[in-house]
Motif scaffolding. Structure first.
Motif, short mmCIF file in Angstrom:
data_model
loop_
_atom_site.label_atom_id
_atom_site.label_comp_id
_atom_site.label_asym_id
_atom_site.label_seq_id
_atom_site.Cartn_x
_atom_site.Cartn_y
_atom_site.Cartn_z
N ARG A 35 0.84 -1.20 0.00
CA ARG A 35 0.00 0.00 0.00
C ARG A 35 0.88 1.25 0.00
O ARG A 35 0.59 2.22 -0.69
N GLU A 49 -3.91 12.01 -1.05
CA GLU A 49 -3.67 10.80 -0.26
C GLU A 49 -4.97 10.23 0.31
O GLU A 49 -5.17 9.02 0.32
N GLU A 50 -5.86 11.10 0.77
CA GLU A 50 -7.13 10.63 1.32
C GLU A 50 -7.95 9.89 0.26
O GLU A 50 -8.52 8.83 0.52
N GLU A 51 -7.98 10.44 -0.94
CA GLU A 51 -8.71 9.79 -2.03
C GLU A 51 -8.04 8.47 -2.41
O GLU A 51 -8.71 7.46 -2.66
N ASP A 53 -6.32 6.54 -0.44
CA ASP A 53 -6.67 5.58 0.61
C ASP A 53 -8.05 4.99 0.36
O ASP A 53 -8.26 3.78 0.51
N GLU A 54 -9.01 5.83 -0.01
CA GLU A 54 -10.36 5.35 -0.28
C GLU A 54 -10.38 4.39 -1.47
O GLU A 54 -11.05 3.35 -1.44
N ILE A 55 -9.64 4.73 -2.50
CA ILE A 55 -9.57 3.86 -3.69
C ILE A 55 -8.97 2.51 -3.31
O ILE A 55 -9.50 1.46 -3.69
N ASP A 57 -8.90 1.10 -0.40
CA ASP A 57 -9.86 0.36 0.44
C ASP A 57 -10.94 -0.30 -0.41
O ASP A 57 -11.32 -1.45 -0.17
N THR A 58 -11.42 0.42 -1.42
CA THR A 58 -12.44 -0.13 -2.32
C THR A 58 -11.91 -1.35 -3.06
O THR A 58 -12.59 -2.38 -3.17
N THR A 61 -11.50 -4.33 -0.70
CA THR A 61 -12.80 -4.95 -0.42
C THR A 61 -13.22 -5.84 -1.59
O THR A 61 -13.67 -6.98 -1.38
#
Length: 90
Positions: A35, A49-51, A53-55, A57-58, A61
């Protein structure tokens, strides 16, 4: 404008490389990109970076449901097991 930009991720296939190396390196890491390596590429690609991280995580999953996706896509049992073994534990 002559600059580099991200292309859509399509036609990505599992292909175990020689000695466990991936065909493409991620931030210079070919054997076991993490990661952290992926996040190193976010800024230069214009992704906060926040976006990023979300990508990630998606994607994590979705990958955690590999067996279901493989079955739905008609991936053979042997190939599905081989790929599953290469996926990181969540």
């Amino acid at each position: 404008d002559g600059g580099w930009e991200l292309a859509p991720a399509y036609d990505l296939v599992f292909a175990p490389g020689p000695a466990g190396e991936h065909t493409m390196t991620v931030a210079g890491e070919g054997r076991a990109p993490t990661r952290r390596h992926l996040l190193q590429l976010a800024g230069p690609a214009g992704i906060a970076e926040e976006e990023a991280d979300e990508i990630l995580d998606t994607v994590a999953t979705a990958v955690s449901h590999w067996r279901e996706h493989a079955r739905h896509a008609g991936v053979g049992a042997n190939a599905a097991r081989t790929i599953e073994k290469a996926l990181p534990a969540r």
